[in-house]
Write an enzyme that holds these catalytic residues in place. Structure first.
Site, mmCIF file in Angstrom:
data_model
loop_
_atom_site.group_PDB
_atom_site.id
_atom_site.type_symbol
_atom_site.label_atom_id
_atom_site.label_comp_id
_atom_site.label_asym_id
_atom_site.label_seq_id
_atom_site.Cartn_x
_atom_site.Cartn_y
_atom_site.Cartn_z
ATOM 1 N N ASN A 150 40.792 44.755 39.684
ATOM 2 C CA ASN A 150 42.118 44.946 39.069
ATOM 3 C C ASN A 150 43.114 43.845 39.438
ATOM 4 O OD1 ASN A 150 42.132 46.064 41.694
ATOM 5 N ND2 ASN A 150 43.937 47.260 41.208
ATOM 6 N N GLY A 226 38.175 49.379 46.569
ATOM 7 C CA GLY A 226 37.503 49.792 45.340
ATOM 8 C C GLY A 226 37.584 51.298 45.207
ATOM 9 N N SER A 227 36.622 51.871 44.501
ATOM 10 C CA SER A 227 36.692 53.304 44.207
ATOM 11 C C SER A 227 36.274 54.131 45.424
ATOM 12 C CB SER A 227 35.782 53.622 43.029
ATOM 13 O OG SER A 227 34.442 53.374 43.397
ATOM 14 N N THR A 230 32.408 54.445 45.776
ATOM 15 C CA THR A 230 31.742 53.301 46.418
ATOM 16 C C THR A 230 32.070 53.262 47.909
ATOM 17 O OG1 THR A 230 31.950 52.086 44.347
ATOM 18 C CG2 THR A 230 31.376 50.803 46.267
ATOM 19 N N GLU A 248 39.905 50.757 51.419
ATOM 20 C CA GLU A 248 41.085 51.002 50.566
ATOM 21 C C GLU A 248 40.551 51.523 49.245
ATOM 22 O OE1 GLU A 248 44.024 50.775 51.675
ATOM 23 O OE2 GLU A 248 43.645 49.636 53.504
ATOM 24 N N CYS A 282 46.195 50.334 41.990
ATOM 25 C CA CYS A 282 45.937 51.538 42.795
ATOM 26 C C CYS A 282 47.239 52.247 43.144
ATOM 27 C CB CYS A 282 45.182 51.154 44.059
ATOM 28 S SG CYS A 282 46.038 49.880 44.995
ATOM 29 N N GLU A 461 45.550 47.903 56.211
ATOM 30 C CA GLU A 461 45.608 46.447 56.118
ATOM 31 C C GLU A 461 47.052 46.016 56.361
ATOM 32 O OE1 GLU A 461 43.878 46.026 52.118
ATOM 33 O OE2 GLU A 461 42.102 45.226 53.119
HETATM 34 P P1 NAD Z 1 34.214 49.670 42.571
HETATM 35 O O1 NAD Z 1 34.141 50.597 43.732
HETATM 36 O O2 NAD Z 1 33.338 49.935 41.418
HETATM 37 O O3 NAD Z 1 33.862 48.178 43.026
HETATM 38 C C1 NAD Z 1 34.575 47.515 44.040
HETATM 39 C C2 NAD Z 1 33.684 46.456 44.656
HETATM 40 O O4 NAD Z 1 32.610 47.098 45.338
HETATM 41 C C3 NAD Z 1 33.044 45.509 43.646
HETATM 42 O O5 NAD Z 1 33.005 44.202 44.174
HETATM 43 C C4 NAD Z 1 31.638 46.072 43.506
HETATM 44 O O6 NAD Z 1 30.693 45.131 43.100
HETATM 45 C C5 NAD Z 1 31.371 46.545 44.924
HETATM 46 N N1 NAD Z 1 30.323 47.583 45.038
HETATM 47 C C6 NAD Z 1 29.923 48.470 44.098
HETATM 48 N N2 NAD Z 1 28.917 49.224 44.573
HETATM 49 C C7 NAD Z 1 28.693 48.830 45.854
HETATM 50 C C8 NAD Z 1 27.807 49.262 46.879
HETATM 51 N N3 NAD Z 1 26.933 50.236 46.681
HETATM 52 N N4 NAD Z 1 27.871 48.646 48.071
HETATM 53 C C9 NAD Z 1 28.764 47.667 48.304
HETATM 54 N N5 NAD Z 1 29.628 47.210 47.355
HETATM 55 C C10 NAD Z 1 29.602 47.789 46.149
HETATM 56 O O7 NAD Z 1 35.740 49.612 42.173
HETATM 57 P P2 NAD Z 1 36.377 48.856 40.920
HETATM 58 O O8 NAD Z 1 36.039 49.646 39.711
HETATM 59 O O9 NAD Z 1 36.048 47.411 40.992
HETATM 60 O O10 NAD Z 1 37.949 48.980 41.220
HETATM 61 C C11 NAD Z 1 38.743 50.067 40.819
HETATM 62 C C12 NAD Z 1 38.949 51.008 41.995
HETATM 63 O O11 NAD Z 1 39.548 50.303 43.065
HETATM 64 C C13 NAD Z 1 39.912 52.142 41.673
HETATM 65 O O12 NAD Z 1 39.379 53.335 42.188
HETATM 66 C C14 NAD Z 1 41.181 51.775 42.438
HETATM 67 O O13 NAD Z 1 41.976 52.847 42.837
HETATM 68 C C15 NAD Z 1 40.607 51.073 43.622
HETATM 69 N N6 NAD Z 1 41.602 50.205 44.233
HETATM 70 C C16 NAD Z 1 42.156 50.591 45.435
HETATM 71 C C17 NAD Z 1 43.114 49.788 46.036
HETATM 72 C C18 NAD Z 1 43.738 50.187 47.356
HETATM 73 O O14 NAD Z 1 44.383 49.341 47.960
HETATM 74 N N7 NAD Z 1 43.572 51.404 47.824
HETATM 75 C C19 NAD Z 1 43.507 48.599 45.419
HETATM 76 C C20 NAD Z 1 42.922 48.240 44.203
HETATM 77 C C21 NAD Z 1 41.965 49.047 43.629
#
Ligand code: NAD
Length: 484
Positions: A150, A226-227, A230, A248, A282, A461
């Site tokens: 994002n 990420g999510s 994950t 995060e 997020c 962070e």
């Molecule tokens: P995602 O979890 O699908 O992917 C994030 C990263 O993790 C990517 O680089 C992906 O390739 C990697 N990944 C996926 N599977 C993995 C595994 N099994 N092992 C290790 N790495 C793996 O998330 P996304 O769809 O890229 O991003 C959107 C999500 O991120 C939303 O849920 C959003 O809320 C969250 N987000 C959180 C913050 C925060 O600061 N809390 C900030 C931005 C986004």
């Protein structure tokens, strides 16, 4: 087709598999580059390079490392137009947003930690004449930095900057959906003179590359954004290996509007906090809780302002809402809107895909959507959508607002709009959120702890929290010989 490469030991190799993944511009639906489909062998090569670089890099003075990070930040500034265009193309976000938020913030992240490490002191504890303790903080070694799509360069630099500043080497894994600006950053780091192996970037799928980084025994610290799903998987891998973990994750942030707020300021900011970056931040407030005396007025005004937002080609300076990041994500967001309909929600505006004429006719555009009439505990109000979709929920008093706000599995951020100082402090204290804004949104001081509670995060962070995470404290106790 632009050929994105890995960055390992200062070189730009292909994936060892020789395989590629196609990278699509979401605003047009056209594939315009490829990235390496790397696997655990590429990760192993990157870890070897990092291990080789670590002794020299960690022995440099903080001042030397700091100057290199400042140099990289200066190069980001010089290339702002190129980087902003690349970020906009890769993500579908308005070019104006990439130019004013994403790329400047990436440079700020580097500068912030370049400066912070110069002020990162150690503690000492005097045992009243018997002994002196001093606590040094040493780099952990190799940090795995896994980032989402994002805010690609913004969040990638937020992770690598503290790790590098503190003397670690890094294995970076950008999202496979938005790999371009991390690739451009690799070239900039090389040009700035960052020694080979200090920063390594391995592109590819999370299930292959991300997982291999998490499993690698020579990567003792992992920082992930990420999510939540994950994050949970990463935690399952990393916890039995006793790795340091910073997670995060997702959110379902409440934006709480009291009747006594500064209405115009609240309205303007709520439009931003709902729909900036197509709602794919997020920190966006996806549940707007509005006190009953102003609910009807707010609903009318908010819908009117939402309908005035222009959806269209991210390259146009007039556009407020660009494309969602991918076709798959658009389908997910549209399915969430369908579910809201099924749950009995009233779609007050939006609720559909937007077709744009011209070069963006196959783009992933969704009209900003406002929904009301749903109970706080339905799935639409409980699960993260991560798109241009908000719900409106009425409340009577601060007790009810707090209960609704806290009534999800998430706890990332919250916003409170009120002119009543005591109420603002009291509600802020009661909210289960790592970040609370009062009468503002996304006003960030990089020194403050950043992160979420509950299913939104583990650890924090920002500022010294980040430098503490990427370092290991070691206490040295020296007895005074003449103390007996
Ligand atoms: P995602 O979890 O699908 O992917 C994030 C990263 O993790 C990517 O680089 C992906 O390739 C990697 N990944 C996926 N599977 C993995 C595994 N099994 N092992 C290790 N790495 C793996 O998330 P996304 O769809 O890229 O991003 C959107 C999500 O991120 C939303 O849920 C959003 O809320 C969250 N987000 C959180 C913050 C925060 O600061 N809390 C900030 C931005 C986004």
């Amino acid at each position: 087709m632009y050929d994105i490469r890995n960055y390992i030991a200062g070189e730009f190799p292909e994936a060892i598999s020789g395989m590629h993944i196609s990278n699509v511009e979401p605003a047009t639906g056209v594939a315009y580059s490829t990235l390496p489909d790397s696997d655990e062998r590429d990760v192993a090569a990157a870890v070897q390079a990092a291990l080789a670089a670590f002794p020299a890099w960690s022995s440099q003075t903080p001042s030397d490392r700091s100057q290199l990070l400042f140099r990289i930040a200066d190069l980001l500034d010089e290339r702002i137009e190129e980087l902003a265009a690349a970020e906009s193309k890769d993500t579908g976000k308005p070019l104006s947003l990439a130019r004013t938020v994403d790329i400047p913030r990436a440079a700020s992240n580097l500068r912030f930690f370049a400066a912070a490490v110069m002020h990162f002191g150690s503690e000492s504890h005097d045992m009243q004449g018997a002994a002196i303790n001093y606590t040094v903080r040493q780099p952990v070694g190799i940090v795995g930095c896994i980032s989402p799509w994002n805010l690609p360069l913004y969040l990638f630099t937020w992770k690598i900057a503290p790790a590098l500043a503190a003397g670690n080497c890094v294995i970076g894994k950008p999202s496979e959906v938005t790999p371009m600006t991390a690739h451009l950053l690799a070239g900039i780091c090389k040009e700035a003179g960052l020694p080979p192996g200090v920063l390594n970037i391995v592109h590819g799928l999370g299930s292959k590359v991300g997982q291999a980084i998490c499993e690698h025994p020579d990567v003792p610290a992992l920082t992930f954004t990420g999510s939540t799903e994950t994050g949970r998987q990463i935690s399952r891998i990393a916890s039995p290996l006793f790795k340091k973990l910073s997670l995060e994750m997702g959110g379902k942030n409440p934006n709480i509007v009291f009747a006594d707020c500064n209405y115009e300021e609240m309205l303007q900011t709520s439009i931003r906090s709902s729909f900036s970056n197509q709602g794919q931040i997020c920190l966006c407030g996806s549940r707007i809780l509005v006190q009953k005396p102003i609910y009807d007025k707010f609903r009318k005004d908010f819908v009117q302002r939402t309908q005035a937002l222009k959806v269209g080609d991210p390259l146009s300076e007039q556009v407020h809402i660009g494309s969602l990041v991918s076709h798959a994500h658009m389908e997910k967001v549209l399915a969430c809107i369908e579910r809201a309909r099924d749950e009995g929600g009233a779609i007050l505006c939006g609720g559909h895909r937007v077709k744009i004429a011209g070069r963006c006719r196959n783009g992933c555009f969704v009209a900003p959507t406002v929904i009301d009439g749903l109970p706080p505990d339905c799935r639409t109000n409980q699960e993260e959508i991560f798109g241009p979709v908000v719900t409106l929920i009425p409340f009577n008093d601060s007790e009810e607002a707090t209960k609704i706000a806290n009534g999800t599995a998430y706890g990332l951020s919250a916003t409170i709009w009120t002119e009543n100082l005591s109420r603002a402090h009291r509600v802020a204290g009661e909210l289960q959120a790592g970040i609370v804004w009062v009468n503002c949104w996304m006003l960030r001081d990089l020194r403050t702890p950043f992160g979420g509670m509950k299913d939104s995060g583990l650890g924090r962070e920002g500022g010294h929290e980040a430098l503490n995470f990427v370092t290991e404290p070691k206490n040295v106790c020296v007895r005074y010989r003449d103390a007996g």
